[in-house]
Design an enzyme around this catalytic site. Structure first.
Site, PDB file in Angstrom:
ATOM      1  N   LYS A 132       0.840  -1.206   0.000  1.00 41.92           N
ATOM      2  CA  LYS A 132       0.000   0.000   0.000  1.00 41.92           C
ATOM      3  C   LYS A 132       0.872   1.252   0.000  1.00 41.92           C
ATOM      4  O   LYS A 132       0.594   2.226  -0.685  1.00 41.92           O
ATOM      5  CB  LYS A 132      -0.961  -0.030   1.199  1.00 41.92           C
TER       6      LYS A 132
ATOM      7  N   GLN B 214      -5.082  -2.160   9.116  1.00 37.96           N
ATOM      8  CA  GLN B 214      -4.837  -3.467   8.496  1.00 37.96           C
ATOM      9  C   GLN B 214      -5.465  -4.579   9.351  1.00 37.96           C
ATOM     10  O   GLN B 214      -5.175  -4.676  10.540  1.00 37.96           O
ATOM     11  CB  GLN B 214      -3.326  -3.685   8.325  1.00 37.96           C
TER      12      GLN B 214
ATOM     13  N   ASP C 191     -11.472   2.190   3.031  1.00 35.85           N
ATOM     14  CA  ASP C 191     -11.694   0.745   2.883  1.00 35.85           C
ATOM     15  C   ASP C 191     -13.180   0.444   2.685  1.00 35.85           C
ATOM     16  O   ASP C 191     -13.551  -0.661   2.290  1.00 35.85           O
ATOM     17  CB  ASP C 191     -11.216   0.021   4.162  1.00 35.85           C
TER      18      ASP C 191
END
Ligand code: NAD
Length: 283
Positions: A52, A96, A119
Site C-alpha cells: 500500500k 490493516q 476501505d
C-alpha cells in the site's frame, strides 16, 4: 476459446489515471495522504502494508505508516484513530486486518470517520451502498466491477451468482451487481446444492476461501468467472477458489490467480483516497 481478464494491466491503468489526476490536483497545495495502522507483526499484513505504501509512492501520494506493537490496547488504537480523524492533512485511514484477538475489530472500524474510511467498511458507507447513495465502496468488490466494465462485460439483466457472503467481499459484491441491474443470487456455506445454482450464472463471482473448490461442473458454458480467492499451495505457488485449469475452457472470460482480482484491491484503495482528497479539498 476463453479470454483472460488481465487484472495486472487494468489495475496499472487505474493507478496511472489516479497518478495523473493527483499530480494535476496537487500542483498547488498538499498531496493526497493515506494513513495505515498496523498492529502486531503478522508477516502477511506487513507485506500488504508495504504494498500500500509503494502504491502511494507510485501515485504521488503522501503516506503515514503507524506501526504499533502486538500488545497495544484497543484504547491506544482508538486514540490514534481519533488523532488521524482530526488531522486535516490525512484523507484516508486504513487499519490493516486482522487485528490481534484482544482488540475488537468492530469498535475500531466504527471509530474511523466515515469520510476517511477509504476501505469502505464503516456501517455508514455500507448503508450508503445499500441504498444507492455516494460513499466509499469496499475495494475488492469495487475492483471487480472495474474489471468487468473494462473487459466490456455487459452486466445488465445477466444472471449473477456470488459465492460467499462476507462483509468485505460477498455482500457488497452482491449489492454492486444489483446496482448494475444484474439478477443476483448469493450462495454460502449452507447453500443446499451449490452446483445447481452456480451453473445458472452468466457471471460467477467466487469468494469462499477454499482452494480450487470450483471445478467445471459448477460452471455454465460461456460464463464469465471471477475468482477472488488467494491461497498458497504446497509447492509455494498461488491459486484461487476456482480450479483455473479445469474451468477455463468452459468460460468466455476468467480472472487468473495471481494477476486477476488481487492487484485491483490496492488500485481501488488509491482511487478511494483520491476521491476523499477531492471531497476534502474541494479540488
Ligand atoms: P470469509 O472467510 O470471510 O467468507 C467466506 C464465505 O464463503 C462465507 O460467507 C462462507 O459462507 C462461504 N463459504 C465457505 N465455504 C463455502 C462452501 N463450501 N460453499 C459455499 N460457500 C462457502 O472470506 P472473504 O474475506 O470473503 O475471502 C474469500 C477469499 O478471497 C479468501 O481466499 C481471501 O483470501 C480472498 N480475498 C482476496 C482479496 C483480494 O484482494 N484478491 C480480498 C479479500 C479476500
Amino acid at each position: 476459446m476463453y479470454g483472460i481478464i488481465d487484472g495486472k494491466a487494468i489495475s496499472q491503468a487505474i493507478k496511472d489515471e489516479v497518478k495523473a489526476e493527483a499530480e494535476k490536483l496537487s500542483e498547488t497545495g498538499r498531496k493526497p495522504c493515506l494513513a495505515v495502522i498496523l498492529v502486531g507483526s503478522d508477516p502477511a499484513s506487513a507485506v500488504y502494508v508495504g504494498n500500500k505504501k509503494k502504491a502511494c509512492e507510485y501515485c504521488g501520494f503522501d503516506s503515514v505508516s503507524i506501526e504499533m506493537p502486538e500488545e497495544t490496547t484497543e484504547e491506544e488504537v482508538l486514540k490514534k484513530i481519533a488523532e488521524l480523524n482530526s488531522d486535516e492533512n490525512v484523507d484516508g485511514i486504513l487499519v490493516q486486518l486482522p487485528l490481534p484477538k484482544h482488540i475488537n475489530e468492530d469498535n475500531v472500524i466504527l471509530a474511523i470517520d466515515p469520510s476517511k474510511d477509504v476501505d469502505g467498511f464503516h456501517p455508514v458507507n455500507v448503508g450508503n451502498l445499500l441504498i444507492g447513495r455516494d460513499g466509499f465502496v469496499s475495494c475488492t468488490p469495487a475492483g471487480i466491477i472495474e474489471l468487468l466494465k473494462r473487459s466490456d462485460v455487459d452486466i445488465q439483466g445477466k444472471e449473477c451468482v456470488v459465492v460467499g457472503r462476507s462483509n468485505i467481499v460477498g455482500k457488497p459484491m452482491a449489492v454492486l451487481m444489483l446496482r448494475e441491474n444484474a439478477t443476483v443470487t448469493v450462495c454460502h456455506s449452507r447453500t443446499k446444492d451449490l452446483k445447481e445454482v452456480t451453473k445458472r450464472a452468466d457471471i460467477l463471482i467466487v469468494a469462499i476461501g477454499k482452494p480450487r473448490l470450483i471445478t467445471k461442473e459448477y460452471v455454465k458454458d460461456g460464463a464469465v468467472v471471477i475468482d477472488v480467492g488467494i491461497h498458497r499451495t504446497e509447492n509455494k505457488k498461488l491459486c484461487g477458489d476456482v480450479d483455473f485449469d479445469d474451468v477455463c475452457e468452459r468460460t468466455s472470460l476468467i480472472t487468473p490467480v495471481p494477476g486477476g482480482v488481487g492487484p485491483m484491491t490496492i488500485a481501488m484503495l488509491m482511487k478511494n483516497t483520491l476521491i476523499s482528497f477531492k471531497n476534502r479539498t474541494g479540488r
